[in-house]
Design a protein around this motif. Structure first.
Motif, PDB file in Angstrom:
ATOM      1  N   LYS A  24       0.828  -1.199   0.000  1.00 47.90           N
ATOM      2  CA  LYS A  24       0.000   0.000   0.000  1.00 47.90           C
ATOM      3  C   LYS A  24       0.866   1.254   0.000  1.00 47.90           C
ATOM      4  N   LEU A  25       0.362   2.303  -0.656  1.00 47.30           N
ATOM      5  CA  LEU A  25       1.020   3.606  -0.620  1.00 47.30           C
ATOM      6  C   LEU A  25       0.686   4.294   0.707  1.00 47.30           C
ATOM      7  N   PRO A  26       1.684   4.620   1.526  1.00 43.98           N
ATOM      8  CA  PRO A  26       1.393   5.302   2.792  1.00 43.98           C
ATOM      9  C   PRO A  26       1.009   6.762   2.552  1.00 43.98           C
ATOM     10  N   ARG A  27       0.184   7.300   3.426  1.00 35.42           N
ATOM     11  CA  ARG A  27      -0.232   8.695   3.273  1.00 35.42           C
ATOM     12  C   ARG A  27       0.950   9.653   3.431  1.00 35.42           C
ATOM     13  N   GLN A  28       1.972   9.203   4.163  1.00 35.56           N
ATOM     14  CA  GLN A  28       3.147  10.050   4.411  1.00 35.56           C
ATOM     15  C   GLN A  28       3.915  10.390   3.130  1.00 35.56           C
ATOM     16  N   ILE A  29       3.619   9.672   2.051  1.00 35.73           N
ATOM     17  CA  ILE A  29       4.328   9.913   0.795  1.00 35.73           C
ATOM     18  C   ILE A  29       3.823  11.179   0.096  1.00 35.73           C
ATOM     19  N   ARG A  30       2.718  11.709   0.598  1.00 33.67           N
ATOM     20  CA  ARG A  30       2.055  12.823  -0.106  1.00 33.67           C
ATOM     21  C   ARG A  30       2.976  14.034  -0.290  1.00 33.67           C
ATOM     22  N   PHE A  31       3.676  14.451   0.767  1.00 32.81           N
ATOM     23  CA  PHE A  31       4.553  15.628   0.651  1.00 32.81           C
ATOM     24  C   PHE A  31       5.640  15.378  -0.384  1.00 32.81           C
ATOM     25  N   TYR A  32       6.223  14.185  -0.356  1.00 33.75           N
ATOM     26  CA  TYR A  32       7.315  13.853  -1.291  1.00 33.75           C
ATOM     27  C   TYR A  32       6.838  13.912  -2.741  1.00 33.75           C
ATOM     28  N   VAL A  33       5.698  13.249  -3.056  1.00 37.41           N
ATOM     29  CA  VAL A  33       5.265  13.190  -4.463  1.00 37.41           C
ATOM     30  C   VAL A  33       4.668  14.517  -4.933  1.00 37.41           C
ATOM     31  N   THR A  34       4.251  15.372  -3.988  1.00 37.02           N
ATOM     32  CA  THR A  34       3.649  16.649  -4.367  1.00 37.02           C
ATOM     33  C   THR A  34       4.685  17.739  -4.600  1.00 37.02           C
ATOM     34  N   TYR A  35       5.777  17.702  -3.834  1.00 36.30           N
ATOM     35  CA  TYR A  35       6.740  18.803  -3.911  1.00 36.30           C
ATOM     36  C   TYR A  35       8.143  18.365  -4.368  1.00 36.30           C
ATOM     37  N   ILE A  36       8.663  17.275  -3.807  1.00 34.78           N
ATOM     38  CA  ILE A  36      10.051  16.882  -4.090  1.00 34.78           C
ATOM     39  C   ILE A  36      10.172  16.166  -5.435  1.00 34.78           C
ATOM     40  N   LEU A  37       9.308  15.197  -5.697  1.00 33.27           N
ATOM     41  CA  LEU A  37       9.396  14.423  -6.950  1.00 33.27           C
ATOM     42  C   LEU A  37       9.192  15.304  -8.192  1.00 33.27           C
ATOM     43  N   PRO A  38       8.225  16.238  -8.200  1.00 34.17           N
ATOM     44  CA  PRO A  38       8.125  17.130  -9.373  1.00 34.17           C
ATOM     45  C   PRO A  38       9.396  17.951  -9.593  1.00 34.17           C
ATOM     46  N   ALA A  39      10.013  18.412  -8.493  1.00 36.67           N
ATOM     47  CA  ALA A  39      11.255  19.188  -8.626  1.00 36.67           C
ATOM     48  C   ALA A  39      12.365  18.340  -9.231  1.00 36.67           C
ATOM     49  N   LEU A  40      12.450  17.075  -8.804  1.00 36.23           N
ATOM     50  CA  LEU A  40      13.471  16.169  -9.354  1.00 36.23           C
ATOM     51  C   LEU A  40      13.232  15.929 -10.845  1.00 36.23           C
ATOM     52  N   LEU A  41      11.966  15.767 -11.223  1.00 31.23           N
ATOM     53  CA  LEU A  41      11.649  15.533 -12.637  1.00 31.23           C
ATOM     54  C   LEU A  41      11.966  16.752 -13.493  1.00 31.23           C
ATOM     55  N   ILE A  42      11.632  17.934 -12.988  1.00 33.25           N
ATOM     56  CA  ILE A  42      11.951  19.168 -13.729  1.00 33.25           C
ATOM     57  C   ILE A  42      13.460  19.308 -13.874  1.00 33.25           C
ATOM     58  N   LEU A  43      14.193  19.014 -12.812  1.00 28.24           N
ATOM     59  CA  LEU A  43      15.658  19.064 -12.850  1.00 28.24           C
ATOM     60  C   LEU A  43      16.211  18.116 -13.902  1.00 28.24           C
ATOM     61  N   LEU A  44      15.666  16.906 -13.923  1.00 31.58           N
ATOM     62  CA  LEU A  44      16.116  15.894 -14.886  1.00 31.58           C
ATOM     63  C   LEU A  44      15.817  16.334 -16.313  1.00 31.58           C
ATOM     64  N   ASN A  45      14.644  16.903 -16.523  1.00 32.40           N
ATOM     65  CA  ASN A  45      14.265  17.385 -17.857  1.00 32.40           C
ATOM     66  C   ASN A  45      15.201  18.488 -18.339  1.00 32.40           C
ATOM     67  N   LEU A  46      15.463  19.460 -17.477  1.00 28.52           N
ATOM     68  CA  LEU A  46      16.327  20.581 -17.838  1.00 28.52           C
ATOM     69  C   LEU A  46      17.744  20.115 -18.131  1.00 28.52           C
ATOM     70  N   LYS A  47      18.239  19.187 -17.309  1.00 31.35           N
ATOM     71  CA  LYS A  47      19.610  18.700 -17.524  1.00 31.35           C
ATOM     72  C   LYS A  47      19.734  17.972 -18.861  1.00 31.35           C
ATOM     73  N   GLY A  48      18.700  17.200 -19.219  1.00 29.10           N
ATOM     74  CA  GLY A  48      18.718  16.499 -20.504  1.00 29.10           C
ATOM     75  C   GLY A  48      18.793  17.470 -21.675  1.00 29.10           C
ATOM     76  N   LEU A  49      18.039  18.551 -21.593  1.00 27.84           N
ATOM     77  CA  LEU A  49      18.044  19.563 -22.667  1.00 27.84           C
ATOM     78  C   LEU A  49      19.356  20.327 -22.703  1.00 27.84           C
ATOM     79  N   ILE A  50      19.886  20.673 -21.521  1.00 29.98           N
ATOM     80  CA  ILE A  50      21.168  21.409 -21.463  1.00 29.98           C
ATOM     81  C   ILE A  50      22.306  20.553 -22.014  1.00 29.98           C
ATOM     82  N   ASP A  51      22.312  19.265 -21.649  1.00 30.92           N
ATOM     83  CA  ASP A  51      23.357  18.366 -22.138  1.00 30.92           C
ATOM     84  C   ASP A  51      23.326  18.236 -23.660  1.00 30.92           C
ATOM     85  N   ARG A  52      22.116  18.224 -24.201  1.00 29.62           N
ATOM     86  CA  ARG A  52      21.976  18.051 -25.657  1.00 29.62           C
ATOM     87  C   ARG A  52      22.445  19.294 -26.399  1.00 29.62           C
ATOM     88  N   PHE A  53      22.106  20.493 -25.875  1.00 29.30           N
ATOM     89  CA  PHE A  53      22.393  21.719 -26.624  1.00 29.30           C
ATOM     90  C   PHE A  53      23.584  22.497 -26.102  1.00 29.30           C
TER      91      PHE A  53
END
Length: 445
Positions: free
Chosen positions: A416-445
């Motif tokens: 089961k997904l614990p309720r405590q994961i809410r803060f992580y998936v709402t704030y930290i995980l999106p930031a990590l994904l945006i970081l990963l996206n930007l780095k991929g584009l910067i590396d390419r260009f």
């Protein structure tokens, strides 16, 4: 079991075999593997549960799934069109590369590599790429085979064939790994692969190692284009989605990890550097098999394994494409298969011609091909944007919302997904994904 093998078949692809071992070696062996496993659990698995949850709750493919769950007037469903573009773009080059695997399996089976020296094997690869008839012919064969299997239906076609392929794939890689690990001189390759090497990590940089592990852990699961969501839409509510996602991630990682057990000892035993990417598969390994006792048998097994790994992904994505046609236009399965058969062949021709007739077109700079452009659009734009879209839809109040997502993911037996994961998936995980996206584009260009 059918659901797990179908979803794992979608995740398991060519990148597991030639990319995972290569970057593991470059970024410090065991150190990279630990980072990879950490990010697989903290990034890949949560987003996979979200794609499955949207699929199962809506009972639709990506083109209609957001329509079923969003509130009136919202625009989340627009991602369905980007996701479908991603499915088509992925298949526009994946069908051609699968054709390469199939051709090499045939060449190995018929003994075409026997008696050839290193330069001759290299020339055989270049000869293959320079032939538009060969590349287009193998691509068309792959498309016809994939659509034909999908036309038989989900259970009688896609599930039955994928179960067979995946079971055989797992058996073949274990046999190949055991053989490679017993080669004389193979132990050094295993040490290079598995033992943590701080010197190599420091050489490339700890930040680069972390982001490379993050990238591999996330994109190995083929998330963001609804290819997983379609199988979520077919399953019942007896099992929780976190448990199923973990099972699929374990299978995907197992194939990637064992691929390293095949490649590193083999390269070490014959004094070959394993850091060559695609060239390793099509030039270096055939040379190794040439010099190995029983090499023709081992080479044939290896390339049928590669063909199965690639074709399992094709079946999964074809099923998504065909289902979307049925939902969007009300076509029967047979009509959607026929229309997409023609469309996929025509759309895949530029990649096949990109190495020969259209080789002068170098869209990403000197030496680049149509395949490089298509791969860049999928890997660096559509997959990461799509994954972020699923994430935000499932955790924000303006989307589906965390409570509904958690309730769907936790329905059934299993982890089961614990309720405590809410803060992580709402704030930290999106930031990590945006970081990963930007780095991929910067590396390419």
């Amino acid at each position: 079991m059918g659901f797990i093998l179908l979803s794992a078949g979608c995740a398991i692809g060519i990148g597991n075999v030639w990319r995972f071992p290569y970057i593991t070696g470059v970024y410090g062996g065991g150190i990279f593997v630990l980072f990879y496993l950490f990010f697989l659990v903290t990034m890949g698995v949560p987003v996979m549960t979200m794609e499955f949850a949207v699929g199962r709750a809506s009972r639709k493919s990506i083109i209609k799934s957001f329509n079923e769950l969003e509130r009136p007037g919202q625009k989340w469903h627009l991602h369905g069109y980007l996701g479908m573009a991603g499915n088509y773009l992925l298949m526009m080059f994946y069908t051609t590369v699968t054709g390469w695997m199939l051709y090499y399996f045939y060449q190995m089976l018929t003994g075409s590599f026997q008696g050839k020296d290193t330069s001759q094997v290299g020339l055989m690869f270049q000869d293959m790429l320079s032939s538009p008839q060969l590349l287009a012919g193998t691509m068309i064969f792959v498309v016809i085979a994939g659509v034909l299997i999908c036309s038989m239906g989900l259970q009688k076609g896609v599930e039955r064939i994928t179960k067979f392929m995946m079971s055989l794939l797992l058996l073949i890689i274990i046999i190949l790994a055991v053989h490679s690990c017993t080669l004389k001189g193979g132990l050094d390759g295993l040490k290079f692969y598995l033992l943590p090497d701080l010197a190599r990590t420091k050489e490339v940089g700890i930040w680069e190692t972390i982001t490379a592990a993050m990238n591999q852990a996330f994109f190995t699961l083929s998330l963001g284009i609804g290819a997983m969501g379609i199988f979520g839409s077919y399953i019942d509510k007896k099992r929780s989605l976190l448990g199923e996602s973990v099972n699929i991630a374990v299978l995907d990682t197992f194939v990637a990890f064992v691929s390293g057990l095949i490649i590193f000892p083999s390269c070490s035993a014959f004094g070959i550097s394993p850091d060559q990417g695609p060239q390793l598969i099509f030039i270096t390994l055939p040379n190794i098999f040439n010099n190995m006792t029983g090499g023709r048998i081992w080479g044939t097994l290896f390339f049928i394994f590669m063909t199965f790994a690639a074709f399992s992904t094709i079946l999964a994505v074809f099923e998504n494409i065909i289902s979307c046609g049925m939902e969007l236009f009300g076509w029967s399965r047979k009509k959607s298969c026929l229309i997409n058969l023609i469309a996929l062949i025509l759309l895949s021709l530029p990649c096949s011609f990109g190495y020969n007739l259209w080789s002068a077109f170098q869209p990403l700079g000197e030496g680049s091909t149509v395949l490089d452009l298509e791969d860049f659009l999928v890997s660096n734009i559509i997959l990461p944007v799509g994954s972020l879209w699923y994430l935000l839809f499932c955790v924000t109040r303006s989307g589906w919302g965390f409570d509904k997502y958690q309730a769907e993911a936790n329905t059934g037996e299993g982890l089961k997904l614990p309720r405590q994961i809410r803060f992580y998936v709402t704030y930290i995980l999106p930031a990590l994904l945006i970081l990963l996206n930007l780095k991929g584009l910067i590396d390419r260009f």
